[in-house]
Enzyme design. Structure first.
Site, PDB file in Angstrom:
ATOM      1  N   ARG A   1      83.116 -66.578  85.019  1.00 35.03           N
ATOM      2  CA  ARG A   1      81.756 -66.864  84.564  1.00 35.03           C
ATOM      3  C   ARG A   1      81.015 -65.548  84.292  1.00 35.03           C
ATOM      4  O   ARG A   1      81.260 -64.548  84.969  1.00 35.03           O
ATOM      5  CB  ARG A   1      80.970 -67.631  85.623  1.00 35.03           C
ATOM      6  CG  ARG A   1      81.512 -69.017  85.909  1.00 35.03           C
ATOM      7  CD  ARG A   1      81.120 -70.000  84.805  1.00 35.03           C
ATOM      8  NE  ARG A   1      81.438 -71.362  85.185  1.00 35.03           N
ATOM      9  CZ  ARG A   1      82.598 -71.986  84.972  1.00 35.03           C
ATOM     10  NH1 ARG A   1      83.588 -71.335  84.364  1.00 35.03           N
ATOM     11  NH2 ARG A   1      82.773 -73.231  85.363  1.00 35.03           N
TER      12      ARG A   1
ATOM     13  N   MET B   1      72.072 -53.418  82.064  1.00 34.56           N
ATOM     14  CA  MET B   1      71.538 -52.564  80.995  1.00 34.56           C
ATOM     15  C   MET B   1      71.999 -51.116  81.170  1.00 34.56           C
ATOM     16  O   MET B   1      72.834 -50.817  82.014  1.00 34.56           O
ATOM     17  CB  MET B   1      70.016 -52.642  80.991  1.00 34.56           C
ATOM     18  CG  MET B   1      69.480 -53.908  80.357  1.00 34.56           C
ATOM     19  SD  MET B   1      67.674 -53.838  80.272  1.00 34.56           S
ATOM     20  CE  MET B   1      67.348 -55.126  79.083  1.00 34.56           C
ATOM     21  N   GLY B   2      71.407 -50.227  80.402  1.00 36.87           N
ATOM     22  CA  GLY B   2      71.746 -48.803  80.528  1.00 36.87           C
ATOM     23  C   GLY B   2      71.972 -48.108  79.211  1.00 36.87           C
ATOM     24  O   GLY B   2      72.243 -46.915  79.169  1.00 36.87           O
ATOM     25  N   ARG B   3      71.932 -48.896  78.137  1.00 42.75           N
ATOM     26  CA  ARG B   3      72.190 -48.372  76.797  1.00 42.75           C
ATOM     27  C   ARG B   3      73.532 -47.634  76.752  1.00 42.75           C
ATOM     28  O   ARG B   3      74.522 -48.227  77.165  1.00 42.75           O
ATOM     29  CB  ARG B   3      71.043 -47.480  76.341  1.00 42.75           C
ATOM     30  CG  ARG B   3      70.439 -47.945  75.046  1.00 42.75           C
ATOM     31  CD  ARG B   3      69.461 -46.944  74.526  1.00 42.75           C
ATOM     32  NE  ARG B   3      68.104 -47.422  74.635  1.00 42.75           N
ATOM     33  CZ  ARG B   3      67.533 -48.274  73.801  1.00 42.75           C
ATOM     34  NH1 ARG B   3      68.205 -48.753  72.778  1.00 42.75           N
ATOM     35  NH2 ARG B   3      66.284 -48.648  73.966  1.00 42.75           N
TER      36      ARG B   3
ATOM     37  N   ILE C   1      64.677 -46.762  82.770  1.00 44.73           N
ATOM     38  CA  ILE C   1      65.539 -47.332  83.815  1.00 44.73           C
ATOM     39  C   ILE C   1      66.976 -46.824  83.652  1.00 44.73           C
ATOM     40  O   ILE C   1      67.757 -46.892  84.586  1.00 44.73           O
ATOM     41  CB  ILE C   1      65.552 -48.886  83.801  1.00 44.73           C
ATOM     42  CG1 ILE C   1      66.134 -49.439  82.501  1.00 44.73           C
ATOM     43  CG2 ILE C   1      64.178 -49.442  84.085  1.00 44.73           C
ATOM     44  CD1 ILE C   1      66.522 -50.905  82.578  1.00 44.73           C
ATOM     45  N   ASP C   2      67.313 -46.327  82.460  1.00 44.53           N
ATOM     46  CA  ASP C   2      68.707 -45.964  82.178  1.00 44.53           C
ATOM     47  C   ASP C   2      69.140 -44.660  82.860  1.00 44.53           C
ATOM     48  O   ASP C   2      70.333 -44.393  82.966  1.00 44.53           O
ATOM     49  CB  ASP C   2      68.920 -45.809  80.662  1.00 44.53           C
ATOM     50  CG  ASP C   2      68.535 -47.059  79.890  1.00 44.53           C
ATOM     51  OD1 ASP C   2      68.570 -48.153  80.479  1.00 44.53           O
ATOM     52  OD2 ASP C   2      68.192 -46.940  78.700  1.00 44.53           O
TER      53      ASP C   2
ATOM     54  N   ARG D   1      64.059 -54.810  84.461  1.00 40.67           N
ATOM     55  CA  ARG D   1      62.902 -53.952  84.152  1.00 40.67           C
ATOM     56  C   ARG D   1      61.597 -54.518  84.680  1.00 40.67           C
ATOM     57  O   ARG D   1      60.552 -53.892  84.545  1.00 40.67           O
ATOM     58  CB  ARG D   1      62.785 -53.799  82.634  1.00 40.67           C
ATOM     59  CG  ARG D   1      63.606 -52.682  82.148  1.00 40.67           C
ATOM     60  CD  ARG D   1      63.322 -52.156  80.768  1.00 40.67           C
ATOM     61  NE  ARG D   1      62.367 -52.767  79.922  1.00 40.67           N
ATOM     62  CZ  ARG D   1      62.562 -52.944  78.608  1.00 40.67           C
ATOM     63  NH1 ARG D   1      63.707 -52.592  78.053  1.00 40.67           N
ATOM     64  NH2 ARG D   1      61.623 -53.455  77.864  1.00 40.67           N
TER      65      ARG D   1
ATOM     66  N   GLY E   1      60.279 -48.666  75.824  1.00 40.88           N
ATOM     67  CA  GLY E   1      60.489 -49.833  76.692  1.00 40.88           C
ATOM     68  C   GLY E   1      59.742 -49.649  78.006  1.00 40.88           C
ATOM     69  O   GLY E   1      59.605 -48.527  78.489  1.00 40.88           O
TER      70      GLY E   1
HETATM   71  O1  F6P Z   1      66.144 -48.191  77.584  1.00 39.92           O
HETATM   72  C1  F6P Z   1      65.830 -49.213  78.457  1.00 39.92           C
HETATM   73  C2  F6P Z   1      66.458 -50.510  78.031  1.00 39.92           C
HETATM   74  O2  F6P Z   1      66.122 -51.506  78.962  1.00 39.92           O
HETATM   75  C3  F6P Z   1      67.967 -50.449  77.813  1.00 39.92           C
HETATM   76  O3  F6P Z   1      68.683 -50.463  79.013  1.00 39.92           O
HETATM   77  C4  F6P Z   1      68.165 -51.644  76.913  1.00 39.92           C
HETATM   78  O4  F6P Z   1      69.309 -51.524  76.094  1.00 39.92           O
HETATM   79  C5  F6P Z   1      66.922 -51.639  76.070  1.00 39.92           C
HETATM   80  O5  F6P Z   1      65.939 -50.904  76.772  1.00 39.92           O
HETATM   81  C6  F6P Z   1      66.384 -53.008  75.731  1.00 39.92           C
HETATM   82  O6  F6P Z   1      65.286 -52.851  74.879  1.00 39.92           O
HETATM   83  P1  F6P Z   1      64.288 -54.038  74.495  1.00 39.92           P
HETATM   84  O7  F6P Z   1      63.336 -54.221  75.629  1.00 39.92           O
HETATM   85  O8  F6P Z   1      63.601 -53.528  73.284  1.00 39.92           O
HETATM   86  O9  F6P Z   1      65.106 -55.261  74.281  1.00 39.92           O
END
Ligand code: F6P
Length: 343
Positions: free
Chosen positions: A266, A170-172, A127-128, A275, A10
């Site tokens: 909401r 985000m952050g997985r 970024i995570d 990102r 990514g």
């Molecule tokens: O690993 C970085 C990240 O932005 C995660 O936080 C997120 O889950 C994932 O990549 C999203 O991936 P993609 O850009 O493939 O949707």
């Protein structure tokens, strides 16, 4: 020396600053020739590379994205992949070393190549901020800044309507972006993958904040597992590499909070905005130092290693350490943040 750079996985604010740092260090300090493989390992397998003269990186540190493009191509398992094909391409192009700029998956691929004897070094990126072996990855500070700005904005609209606002970040499978942006914006509750929190507890925090006249602001990491579920919510299918595509927990919680508390709520999913765009000053500096240090590592023949941060110093660690498991939020950081939630 002829060095090939590639960006893999990514994208992440700061990739271009790494490229610039590496090119300047290579040309100015060592008289190297730098090339960039296009679209990650795909470019290596296809032998597609562009020249990276000094003029090509002028003003690049402030630009988001990556001028080389990226992909999640696996260098070994993808069509046309494998050690011998890569060796052949490197020979044909006269490339003597690869600097792979990538996250956990990309570095795992880089490790397999260096284990097989290929001249590969790494630069950690995500970024995570969940990579072991380094205190920080560039891109994280930018993502936190963007999320903080969004949370500040959600707060003012929430306050105007006396609503609860839920923001999904985000952050997985790590809660770093949620924890830092939530603390930075003064969120009333932060939910992270590392910690189970019951709906009962979440609704108590929301009610307490609401009853003292405030608009509850809840930050949830996309990898948070809500009560009654065994796994993350990932109704969006799987990534190319088979991992679940996360997202949706914010909307789920929004409906649940409204149903259980009666408070109008909401949801905002921040998504890829986190990102995009220019990196922060912190990330530009970290990424530039990483790029420069990676070229030093190449000249020391540090195959199978990546550059990393320990405190404010740039250090070198083995790929094995980087891929040894996720760097998740430790208990004491959660306890510290939690004491500010709710009332
Ligand atoms: O690993 C970085 C990240 O932005 C995660 O936080 C997120 O889950 C994932 O990549 C999203 O991936 P993609 O850009 O493939 O949707």
């Amino acid at each position: 020396m002829k060095i090939g750079l590639l960006t893999s996985g990514g994208d992440c604010p700061g990739l271009n600053a790494v490229i610039r740092g590496a090119v300047l260090q290579g040309i100015k300090t060592y008289g190297d020739e730098l090339v960039g493989f296009l679209h990650g390992w795909r470019g290596v397998l296809d032998g597609r590379a562009i020249e990276l003269p000094r003029a090509r990186v002028r003003g690049l540190a402030r630009e988001g994205g990556t001028i080389l493009g990226t992909s999640r191509t696996n260098p070994i398992e993808s069509p046309g992949g494998g050690i011998e094909s890569i060796e052949r391409v490197l020979d044909e192009l006269g490339v003597e070393a690869i600097v792979a700029i990538g996250g956990e998956g990309s570095l795992a691929g880089a490790k397999r190549l260096s284990d097989a004897g290929l001249p590969v070094v790494g630069v950690p990126k995500t970024i995570d901020n969940d990579l072991s072996g380094t205190d920080y990855t560039f891109g994280f500070d930018t993502a936190v800044s963007i999320a903080t700005d969004a949370l500040d904005r959600l707060r003012t609209t929430g306050e105007s309507h006396h609503r609860c606002m839920v923001a999904e970040v985000m952050g997985r499978h790590a809660g770093w972006i949620a924890l830092h942006s939530g603390m930075s914006a003064g969120a009333h509750a932060v939910l992270i993958p590392e910690q189970r929190v019951s709906m009962d507890q979440l609704c108590t925090w929301v009610r307490e904040v609401y009853e003292r006249g405030r608009a509850p602001l809840v930050v949830v990491a996309e990898g948070f597992i809500p009560e009654g579920h065994d796994e993350v919510l990932s109704g969006k299918g799987v990534e190319q590499d088979g991992r679940p595509r996360l997202g949706g927990v914010g909307e789920y919680l929004t409906a649940e909070i409204e149903r259980l508390t009666g408070i109008e709520t909401r949801a905002a999913i921040l998504g890829h905005v986190q990102r995009g765009g220019a990196p922060t000053g912190f990330d530009r500096v970290l990424a530039t130092r990483f790029g420069m240090a990676a070229v030093d590592l190449v000249h020391d023949g540090g195959w199978g290693q990546m550059v990393a941060t320990r405190g404010t110093e740039i250090v070198r660690v083995d790929f094995a350490e980087a891929v040894s498991g996720l760097k998740t939020v430790p208990q004491h950081r959660w306890d510290e943040a939690r004491s500010l939630f709710g009332r």
